[in-house]
Design a protein around this motif. Structure first.
Motif, PDB file in Angstrom:
ATOM      1  N   ARG A  56       0.880  -1.168   0.000  1.00 37.86           N
ATOM      2  CA  ARG A  56       0.000   0.000   0.000  1.00 37.86           C
ATOM      3  C   ARG A  56       0.914   1.214   0.000  1.00 37.86           C
ATOM      4  O   ARG A  56       1.589   1.489   0.983  1.00 37.86           O
ATOM      5  N   LEU A  57       0.974   1.915  -1.117  1.00 36.61           N
ATOM      6  CA  LEU A  57       1.959   2.969  -1.292  1.00 36.61           C
ATOM      7  C   LEU A  57       1.346   4.341  -1.048  1.00 36.61           C
ATOM      8  O   LEU A  57       0.278   4.657  -1.572  1.00 36.61           O
ATOM      9  N   VAL A  58       2.032   5.122  -0.252  1.00 41.82           N
ATOM     10  CA  VAL A  58       1.618   6.486   0.065  1.00 41.82           C
ATOM     11  C   VAL A  58       2.750   7.419  -0.331  1.00 41.82           C
ATOM     12  O   VAL A  58       3.929   7.124  -0.087  1.00 41.82           O
ATOM     13  N   GLY A  59       2.428   8.534  -0.960  1.00 37.47           N
ATOM     14  CA  GLY A  59       3.441   9.498  -1.374  1.00 37.47           C
ATOM     15  C   GLY A  59       3.260  10.834  -0.688  1.00 37.47           C
ATOM     16  O   GLY A  59       2.140  11.252  -0.397  1.00 37.47           O
ATOM     17  N   GLU A  60       4.362  11.507  -0.441  1.00 43.11           N
ATOM     18  CA  GLU A  60       4.345  12.829   0.185  1.00 43.11           C
ATOM     19  C   GLU A  60       5.469  13.664  -0.421  1.00 43.11           C
ATOM     20  O   GLU A  60       6.629  13.237  -0.426  1.00 43.11           O
ATOM     21  N   VAL A  61       5.141  14.830  -0.976  1.00 42.93           N
ATOM     22  CA  VAL A  61       6.147  15.737  -1.506  1.00 42.93           C
ATOM     23  C   VAL A  61       6.419  16.809  -0.453  1.00 42.93           C
ATOM     24  O   VAL A  61       5.514  17.526  -0.027  1.00 42.93           O
ATOM     25  N   LEU A  62       7.671  16.897  -0.038  1.00 39.88           N
ATOM     26  CA  LEU A  62       8.067  17.783   1.050  1.00 39.88           C
ATOM     27  C   LEU A  62       8.622  19.098   0.513  1.00 39.88           C
ATOM     28  O   LEU A  62       9.173  19.144  -0.584  1.00 39.88           O
ATOM     29  N   PRO A  63       8.517  20.164   1.297  1.00 44.34           N
ATOM     30  CA  PRO A  63       9.151  21.425   0.907  1.00 44.34           C
ATOM     31  C   PRO A  63      10.657  21.348   1.106  1.00 44.34           C
ATOM     32  O   PRO A  63      11.169  20.635   1.981  1.00 44.34           O
ATOM     33  N   VAL A  64      11.405  22.079   0.290  1.00 46.62           N
ATOM     34  CA  VAL A  64      12.850  22.179   0.472  1.00 46.62           C
ATOM     35  C   VAL A  64      13.084  23.259   1.526  1.00 46.62           C
ATOM     36  O   VAL A  64      13.370  24.415   1.233  1.00 46.62           O
ATOM     37  N   SER A  65      12.900  22.831   2.771  1.00 42.81           N
ATOM     38  CA  SER A  65      12.915  23.754   3.905  1.00 42.81           C
ATOM     39  C   SER A  65      13.496  23.052   5.113  1.00 42.81           C
ATOM     40  O   SER A  65      12.995  22.003   5.527  1.00 42.81           O
ATOM     41  N   PHE A  66      14.551  23.633   5.675  1.00 43.56           N
ATOM     42  CA  PHE A  66      15.124  23.068   6.889  1.00 43.56           C
ATOM     43  C   PHE A  66      14.103  23.065   8.025  1.00 43.56           C
ATOM     44  O   PHE A  66      14.092  22.143   8.843  1.00 43.56           O
ATOM     45  N   ALA A  67      13.250  24.066   8.090  1.00 41.23           N
ATOM     46  CA  ALA A  67      12.307  24.183   9.202  1.00 41.23           C
ATOM     47  C   ALA A  67      11.061  23.331   9.021  1.00 41.23           C
ATOM     48  O   ALA A  67      10.524  22.792   9.989  1.00 41.23           O
ATOM     49  N   ARG A  68      10.589  23.174   7.773  1.00 42.63           N
ATOM     50  CA  ARG A  68       9.271  22.576   7.569  1.00 42.63           C
ATOM     51  C   ARG A  68       9.278  21.123   7.102  1.00 42.63           C
ATOM     52  O   ARG A  68       8.296  20.398   7.305  1.00 42.63           O
ATOM     53  N   ALA A  69      10.345  20.675   6.449  1.00 42.94           N
ATOM     54  CA  ALA A  69      10.302  19.344   5.830  1.00 42.94           C
ATOM     55  C   ALA A  69      10.184  18.219   6.856  1.00 42.94           C
ATOM     56  O   ALA A  69       9.332  17.332   6.730  1.00 42.94           O
ATOM     57  N   ALA A  70      11.033  18.227   7.867  1.00 38.89           N
ATOM     58  CA  ALA A  70      11.031  17.120   8.834  1.00 38.89           C
ATOM     59  C   ALA A  70       9.724  17.040   9.627  1.00 38.89           C
ATOM     60  O   ALA A  70       9.203  15.933   9.833  1.00 38.89           O
ATOM     61  N   PRO A  71       9.136  18.157  10.092  1.00 38.66           N
ATOM     62  CA  PRO A  71       7.844  18.045  10.771  1.00 38.66           C
ATOM     63  C   PRO A  71       6.742  17.468   9.880  1.00 38.66           C
ATOM     64  O   PRO A  71       5.900  16.696  10.360  1.00 38.66           O
ATOM     65  N   LEU A  72       6.743  17.820   8.587  1.00 41.19           N
ATOM     66  CA  LEU A  72       5.744  17.249   7.687  1.00 41.19           C
ATOM     67  C   LEU A  72       5.988  15.756   7.468  1.00 41.19           C
ATOM     68  O   LEU A  72       5.043  14.968   7.380  1.00 41.19           O
ATOM     69  N   LEU A  73       7.248  15.359   7.391  1.00 38.34           N
ATOM     70  CA  LEU A  73       7.560  13.937   7.301  1.00 38.34           C
ATOM     71  C   LEU A  73       7.077  13.208   8.546  1.00 38.34           C
ATOM     72  O   LEU A  73       6.457  12.140   8.453  1.00 38.34           O
ATOM     73  N   ALA A  74       7.352  13.759   9.711  1.00 42.10           N
ATOM     74  CA  ALA A  74       6.905  13.125  10.965  1.00 42.10           C
ATOM     75  C   ALA A  74       5.385  13.006  11.008  1.00 42.10           C
ATOM     76  O   ALA A  74       4.851  11.974  11.455  1.00 42.10           O
ATOM     77  N   ALA A  75       4.684  14.033  10.538  1.00 38.93           N
ATOM     78  CA  ALA A  75       3.219  13.983  10.525  1.00 38.93           C
ATOM     79  C   ALA A  75       2.709  12.906   9.583  1.00 38.93           C
ATOM     80  O   ALA A  75       1.730  12.212   9.879  1.00 38.93           O
ATOM     81  N   ALA A  76       3.371  12.743   8.430  1.00 35.01           N
ATOM     82  CA  ALA A  76       2.968  11.701   7.481  1.00 35.01           C
ATOM     83  C   ALA A  76       3.192  10.312   8.066  1.00 35.01           C
ATOM     84  O   ALA A  76       2.366   9.399   7.885  1.00 35.01           O
ATOM     85  N   ILE A  77       4.290  10.125   8.775  1.00 33.13           N
ATOM     86  CA  ILE A  77       4.546   8.841   9.419  1.00 33.13           C
ATOM     87  C   ILE A  77       3.496   8.564  10.487  1.00 33.13           C
ATOM     88  O   ILE A  77       2.977   7.443  10.603  1.00 33.13           O
ATOM     89  N   GLU A  78       3.164   9.559  11.244  1.00 33.86           N
ATOM     90  CA  GLU A  78       2.141   9.397  12.280  1.00 33.86           C
ATOM     91  C   GLU A  78       0.787   9.077  11.663  1.00 33.86           C
ATOM     92  O   GLU A  78       0.035   8.239  12.177  1.00 33.86           O
ATOM     93  N   ALA A  79       0.466   9.713  10.557  1.00 33.65           N
ATOM     94  CA  ALA A  79      -0.847   9.522   9.932  1.00 33.65           C
ATOM     95  C   ALA A  79      -0.981   8.159   9.269  1.00 33.65           C
ATOM     96  O   ALA A  79      -2.052   7.544   9.317  1.00 33.65           O
ATOM     97  N   HIS A  80       0.082   7.657   8.644  1.00 34.44           N
ATOM     98  CA  HIS A  80      -0.020   6.444   7.822  1.00 34.44           C
ATOM     99  C   HIS A  80       0.573   5.200   8.472  1.00 34.44           C
ATOM    100  O   HIS A  80       0.343   4.093   7.976  1.00 34.44           O
ATOM    101  N   ASP A  81       1.348   5.376   9.549  1.00 33.61           N
ATOM    102  CA  ASP A  81       1.953   4.253  10.274  1.00 33.61           C
ATOM    103  C   ASP A  81       2.617   3.262   9.317  1.00 33.61           C
ATOM    104  O   ASP A  81       2.285   2.073   9.289  1.00 33.61           O
ATOM    105  N   PRO A  82       3.574   3.709   8.517  1.00 34.80           N
ATOM    106  CA  PRO A  82       4.159   2.833   7.491  1.00 34.80           C
ATOM    107  C   PRO A  82       5.077   1.771   8.095  1.00 34.80           C
ATOM    108  O   PRO A  82       5.627   1.928   9.189  1.00 34.80           O
ATOM    109  N   ASP A  83       5.262   0.711   7.328  1.00 35.73           N
ATOM    110  CA  ASP A  83       6.261  -0.309   7.659  1.00 35.73           C
ATOM    111  C   ASP A  83       7.628   0.060   7.091  1.00 35.73           C
ATOM    112  O   ASP A  83       8.660  -0.347   7.631  1.00 35.73           O
TER     113      ASP A  83
END
Length: 218
Positions: free
Chosen positions: A41-68
């Motif tokens: 089950r594939l989920v995609g997320e395009v992140l901003p090229v931003s030191f401040a914003r990219a990692a929090p959005l990645l963390a939120a995507a992991i929390e939302a989708h609980d990937p393996d």
């Protein structure tokens, strides 16, 4: 596997930066998210090229989708191969500003954090599978010190706190639209990342087979 037992794979890429019209890492992610993958089950997320914003959005995507599995992608324009990365370093040192105008120099990503965090992906197996398919690939030692490395470092910190999560980073080369070689069309990059996903899924449950175990080094 039945649909209910398929692993969830989160693949991330980045938006364009430095006045480039496209970023192949983000374009590959959009394609994969639209077309899916038969083995997960594939989920995609395009992140901003931003030191401040990219990692929090990645963390939120992991929390939302609980990937393996999480495979983060980024662009390395000067490279001539798809390069799975071994190590993320605790350093933000930007040659150019990010898309928010930030340009950290000689800064720690995580104050007092580990000097480096290593991938949880079977990087040599991925490179071998790509080479066997006729797609140039090589294992890279580090992901540099720009936003790609920042996301990779933060990703491996998240993975360390989520037992069972396989995660890591892969750089893709430029497509012809950005002046890259003709062998790396968007179609070819998509094919390569599909092979990487399959390789990681095939190695799940075989920790002893990992070429580089996830973890931290000081």
């Amino acid at each position: 596997m039945t649909p209910s037992t398929l692993p969830t794979v989160l693949v991330t890429g980045f938006e364009p930066f430095a006045d480039a019209p496209v970023n192949p890492s983000g374009e590959v992610v959009r394609r994969l998210a639209e077309l899916g993958h038969p083995d997960c089950r594939l989920v995609g997320e395009v992140l901003p090229v931003s030191f401040a914003r990219a990692a929090p959005l990645l963390a939120a995507a992991i929390e939302a989708h609980d990937p393996d599995i999480v495979i983060a992608l980024g662009l390395a324009e000067s490279r001539q191969a798809i390069t799975p990365e071994r190590i993320a370093i605790n350093l933000a040192d930007a040659r150019i500003p990010d898309n928010d105008g930030a340009q950290p120099r000689d800064a720690e990503i995580e104050h007092g954090g580990p000097t480096a965090r290593t991938t949880g992906l079977p990087v040599k197996a991925i490179a071998h599978a790509l080479d066997a398919a006729g797609i140039p690939s090589d294992v890279s030692l580090t992901a540099g010190s720009y936003v790609c490395n920042h996301v990779f470092y933060e990703l491996m910190g998240i993975a360390a706190a989520r037992p069972g999560l396989r995660a890591g980073f892969i750089h893709v080369p430029a497509t012809p639209q950005l002046g890259g070689g003709p062998q790396f069309t968007l179609d070819e990059l998509e094919r390569g990342i599909r092979i990487a996903i399959t390789t990681v899924i095939d190695r799940m449950g075989h920790d002893g087979d990992l070429d580089v175990a996830g973890g931290t080094t000081q």
